[in-house]
Design a protein around this motif. Structure first.
Motif, PDB file in Angstrom:
ATOM      1  N   PRO A 204       5.394 136.867 -22.858  1.00 56.92           N
ATOM      2  CA  PRO A 204       4.657 136.223 -23.960  1.00 56.92           C
ATOM      3  C   PRO A 204       3.849 135.018 -23.468  1.00 56.92           C
ATOM      4  CG  PRO A 204       7.016 136.401 -24.460  1.00 56.92           C
ATOM      5  CD  PRO A 204       6.852 136.813 -23.039  1.00 56.92           C
TER       6      PRO A 204
ATOM      7  N   GLN B 142       5.808 131.805 -22.481  1.00 54.57           N
ATOM      8  CA  GLN B 142       6.505 131.883 -21.193  1.00 54.57           C
ATOM      9  C   GLN B 142       5.522 131.984 -20.026  1.00 54.57           C
ATOM     10  OE1 GLN B 142       9.606 131.382 -20.561  1.00 54.57           O
ATOM     11  NE2 GLN B 142      10.476 131.436 -22.626  1.00 54.57           N
TER      12      GLN B 142
ATOM     13  N   PRO C  63      20.723 129.855 -17.240  1.00 54.77           N
ATOM     14  CA  PRO C  63      21.962 130.633 -17.190  1.00 54.77           C
ATOM     15  C   PRO C  63      23.208 129.754 -17.077  1.00 54.77           C
ATOM     16  CG  PRO C  63      20.812 130.722 -15.086  1.00 54.77           C
ATOM     17  CD  PRO C  63      19.893 130.037 -16.035  1.00 54.77           C
TER      18      PRO C  63
ATOM     19  N   HIS D  73      11.835 117.630 -11.414  1.00 58.99           N
ATOM     20  CA  HIS D  73      12.898 118.605 -11.633  1.00 58.99           C
ATOM     21  C   HIS D  73      14.230 117.913 -11.935  1.00 58.99           C
ATOM     22  CE1 HIS D  73      10.082 121.664 -10.550  1.00 58.99           C
ATOM     23  NE2 HIS D  73      10.990 122.607 -10.752  1.00 58.99           N
TER      24      HIS D  73
HETATM   25  O1  NZQ Z   1      16.183 137.238 -21.183  1.00 59.70           O
HETATM   26  P1  NZQ Z   1      15.072 138.191 -21.390  1.00 59.70           P
HETATM   27  O2  NZQ Z   1      15.230 139.038 -22.596  1.00 59.70           O
HETATM   28  O3  NZQ Z   1      14.782 139.009 -20.162  1.00 59.70           O
HETATM   29  O4  NZQ Z   1      13.746 137.322 -21.731  1.00 59.70           O
HETATM   30  C1  NZQ Z   1      13.213 136.365 -20.851  1.00 59.70           C
HETATM   31  C2  NZQ Z   1      13.507 134.939 -21.307  1.00 59.70           C
HETATM   32  O5  NZQ Z   1      13.624 134.862 -22.698  1.00 59.70           O
HETATM   33  C3  NZQ Z   1      11.697 136.412 -20.930  1.00 59.70           C
HETATM   34  N1  NZQ Z   1      11.101 137.392 -20.022  1.00 59.70           N
HETATM   35  C4  NZQ Z   1      11.245 137.463 -18.670  1.00 59.70           C
HETATM   36  N2  NZQ Z   1      10.495 138.470 -18.187  1.00 59.70           N
HETATM   37  C5  NZQ Z   1       9.874 139.044 -19.254  1.00 59.70           C
HETATM   38  C6  NZQ Z   1      10.252 138.364 -20.420  1.00 59.70           C
HETATM   39  N3  NZQ Z   1       9.817 138.698 -21.650  1.00 59.70           N
HETATM   40  C7  NZQ Z   1       8.959 139.745 -21.722  1.00 59.70           C
HETATM   41  N4  NZQ Z   1       8.536 140.430 -20.644  1.00 59.70           N
HETATM   42  C8  NZQ Z   1       8.970 140.114 -19.394  1.00 59.70           C
HETATM   43  N5  NZQ Z   1       8.516 140.805 -18.334  1.00 59.70           N
HETATM   44  O6  NZQ Z   1      11.260 135.119 -20.565  1.00 59.70           O
HETATM   45  C9  NZQ Z   1      12.263 134.175 -20.910  1.00 59.70           C
HETATM   46  C10 NZQ Z   1      12.479 133.242 -19.743  1.00 59.70           C
HETATM   47  O7  NZQ Z   1      13.091 133.914 -18.666  1.00 59.70           O
HETATM   48  P2  NZQ Z   1      13.780 133.071 -17.504  1.00 59.70           P
HETATM   49  O8  NZQ Z   1      14.347 133.998 -16.516  1.00 59.70           O
HETATM   50  O9  NZQ Z   1      14.662 132.042 -18.116  1.00 59.70           O
HETATM   51  O10 NZQ Z   1      12.490 132.313 -16.925  1.00 59.70           O
HETATM   52  P3  NZQ Z   1      12.235 131.609 -15.550  1.00 59.70           P
HETATM   53  O11 NZQ Z   1      11.901 132.603 -14.518  1.00 59.70           O
HETATM   54  O12 NZQ Z   1      11.260 130.558 -15.847  1.00 59.70           O
HETATM   55  O13 NZQ Z   1      13.649 130.955 -15.133  1.00 59.70           O
HETATM   56  C11 NZQ Z   1      14.036 129.675 -15.574  1.00 59.70           C
HETATM   57  C12 NZQ Z   1      15.335 129.248 -14.924  1.00 59.70           C
HETATM   58  O14 NZQ Z   1      15.200 129.123 -13.497  1.00 59.70           O
HETATM   59  C13 NZQ Z   1      15.553 127.778 -13.085  1.00 59.70           C
HETATM   60  C14 NZQ Z   1      15.229 126.983 -14.315  1.00 59.70           C
HETATM   61  O15 NZQ Z   1      15.832 125.705 -14.288  1.00 59.70           O
HETATM   62  C15 NZQ Z   1      15.759 127.873 -15.415  1.00 59.70           C
HETATM   63  O16 NZQ Z   1      17.149 127.782 -15.511  1.00 59.70           O
HETATM   64  N6  NZQ Z   1      14.872 127.415 -11.832  1.00 59.70           N
HETATM   65  C16 NZQ Z   1      15.231 128.064 -10.712  1.00 59.70           C
HETATM   66  C17 NZQ Z   1      14.713 127.727  -9.484  1.00 59.70           C
HETATM   67  C18 NZQ Z   1      15.129 128.412  -8.244  1.00 59.70           C
HETATM   68  N7  NZQ Z   1      16.083 129.280  -8.257  1.00 59.70           N
HETATM   69  O17 NZQ Z   1      14.596 128.152  -7.188  1.00 59.70           O
HETATM   70  C19 NZQ Z   1      13.725 126.663  -9.313  1.00 59.70           C
HETATM   71  C20 NZQ Z   1      13.095 126.266 -10.596  1.00 59.70           C
HETATM   72  O18 NZQ Z   1      12.542 124.968 -10.421  1.00 59.70           O
HETATM   73  C21 NZQ Z   1      13.980 126.272 -11.780  1.00 59.70           C
HETATM   74  O19 NZQ Z   1      14.765 125.088 -11.901  1.00 59.70           O
END
Ligand code: NZQ
Ligand code: ZN
Length: 389
Positions: free
Chosen positions: A183, A186, A72, A267
């Motif tokens: 998917p 992911q 984000p 990380h």
């Molecule tokens: O954006 P949408 O359309 O929702 O699609 C998402 C995205 O394309 C899709 N997705 C999520 N849930 C879904 C789904 N598709 C179908 N069905 C579902 N139920 O998956 C894709 C990835 O989503 P995202 O939120 O980006 O994934 P994630 O949870 O892996 O988050 C990654 C982000 O979190 C940070 C990462 O660096 C990255 O920016 N981090 C956050 C941390 C924290 N807050 O503690 C620690 C981590 O180490 C990490 O750095």
């Protein structure tokens, strides 16, 4: 074992149907809700309609922040802050993965930020301050953002992806059935992220925290058992539930109980890569982790005993030659990641050497690499990146 303080103020509802608590939980904070989500998966799965019905039945006034990107961006944070201020928002409801939740954490604090540069807020947020209450509904098992205080935000103008501490969600609703639609790519990437959160704590200078090590080893075994099942049977509730519980705990600080913080070197190196290439966090980590492991094993003999422990307790390996056992453990980690079908080299992602020097020069921000379990210099980081090509 070192002293520790642990305070997790998040009320976590785990399991099928826990969305039944949503209206009551939001109502604790007010009626004006900012509903935030990502690029549209919540609409495709029907979760958006389910949430909207609950909000409408409960008499909530809804303002929407949509289109939050994976990795984000600070621009989305700024949009959210503006919406909160214009609409007198009482509570933020994030529906999505780590990206949506992270963006909302920054928004929740940004509303009270007195400066005019939100990026500066991200760079300087080292502990939770005043923030709007955040409720989330998790849709992917990966980051643990649902149960920690941190958020990772990207600034494309400066090619920086940085962590800040903004505060825990007040409430997290973790229903594994919402992850049936995630998917394969992911699912595998998220699982690699969970494992990396464990590795980042496991390889620490404090060798005698049996509780933390035992929990860490259990999480690793659970992910390696359940991720392949979820890849084959996306709607296998038990597999999805175990992955979600693993994700909740892996980044919660529990695997760090009694141990020295390690800087989380993989990380630190990953955030540089995705600040330049906008790629999936967990995939980068799967690529980096075995290369980093080989590098530290070669650089510092003190690491052998940790790799031996990993090999014995997680992979059931044994061998009288400890160095051979340590190397076999790393091979097993790499083989597992490979078996999940995600890319295992940077060149497969179209990444070359062109930014390695800049990334290696910046990765140590906050001393994350110089204070790591095995300290890494910029030259070391470049070598690890090159081994990933
Ligand atoms: O954006 P949408 O359309 O929702 O699609 C998402 C995205 O394309 C899709 N997705 C999520 N849930 C879904 C789904 N598709 C179908 N069905 C579902 N139920 O998956 C894709 C990835 O989503 P995202 O939120 O980006 O994934 P994630 O949870 O892996 O988050 C990654 C982000 O979190 C940070 C990462 O660096 C990255 O920016 N981090 C956050 C941390 C924290 N807050 O503690 C620690 C981590 O180490 C990490 O750095
Ligand atoms: Zn991570």
């Amino acid at each position: 074992m070192l002293n520790y303080v642990h305070d997790i103020p998040t009320r976590l509802y785990f399991g099928q149907g826990q969305i039944s608590h949503l209206a009551e939980e939001l109502g604790r904070f007010g009626k004006n809700v900012l509903l935030a989500y990502g690029g549209g998966s919540v609409k495709r799965t029907g979760l958006y309609d389910e949430v909207m019905k609950i909000l409408s039945d409960g008499g909530f006034k809804v303002t929407e922040l949509s289109g939050i990107e994976p990795n984000p961006r600070i621009t989305s944070v700024a949009r959210g802050v503006q919406l909160c201020k214009e609409n007198d928002i009482d509570v933020i409801l994030a529906v999505g993965g780590g990206s949506t939740i992270d963006c909302c954490k920054a928004v929740s604090a940004g509303v009270f930020y007195e400066g005019d540069d939100l990026w500066k807020m991200v760079l300087t947020s080292k502990k939770a301050g005043k923030h709007l209450p955040l409720v989330d509904i998790l849709t992917i098992s990966a980051t643990g953002s649902e149960f920690d205080a941190g958020a990772v935000i990207t600034n494309w103008e400066t090619n920086e992806k940085m962590s800040g501490i903004f505060g825990h969600p007040a409430v997290s609703i973790c229903d594994p059935s919402y992850t049936f639609s995630v998917p394969k790519y992911q699912t595998a990437a998220g699982s690699a992220d969970i494992m990396s959160h464990v590795f980042e704590n496991y390889f620490s200078e404090t060798p005698d925290s049996d509780l933390a090590d035992g929990i860490s080893e259990s999480i690793l075994k659970s992910v390696m058992k359940n991720c392949p099942i979820a890849l084959e049977e996306p709607d296998n509730y038990s597999a999805r539930a175990n992955l979600m519980a693993d994700a909740n705990v892996a980044c919660s600080g529990i695997p760090l109980y009694g141990k020295k913080y390690t800087g989380w070197p993989c990380h630190a190196m990953e955030h540089e890569l995705s600040a330049y290439y906008d790629i999936t966090h967990g995939v980068d980590l799967a690529i980096l982790t075995p290369r980093w492991m080989r590098f530290i094993l070669k650089k510092d003999p003190k690491t052998v005993s940790r790799f031996v422990k990993l090999g014995r307790n997680v992979f059931g390996l044994d061998c009288d030659d400890e160095l051979a056992l340590a190397n076999a453990a790393i091979d097993a980690v790499e083989a597992y990641f490979k078996s999940t079908g995600i890319p295992m080299s940077l060149s497969e992602l179209g990444i070359g050497e062109e930014h390695f020097a800049d990334m290696a020069g910046h990765a140590d921000v906050g001393g994350r690499l110089t204070n790591a379990y095995v300290p890494l210099s910029p030259a070391d980081v470049e070598e690890i990146y090159r081994a990933c090509l």
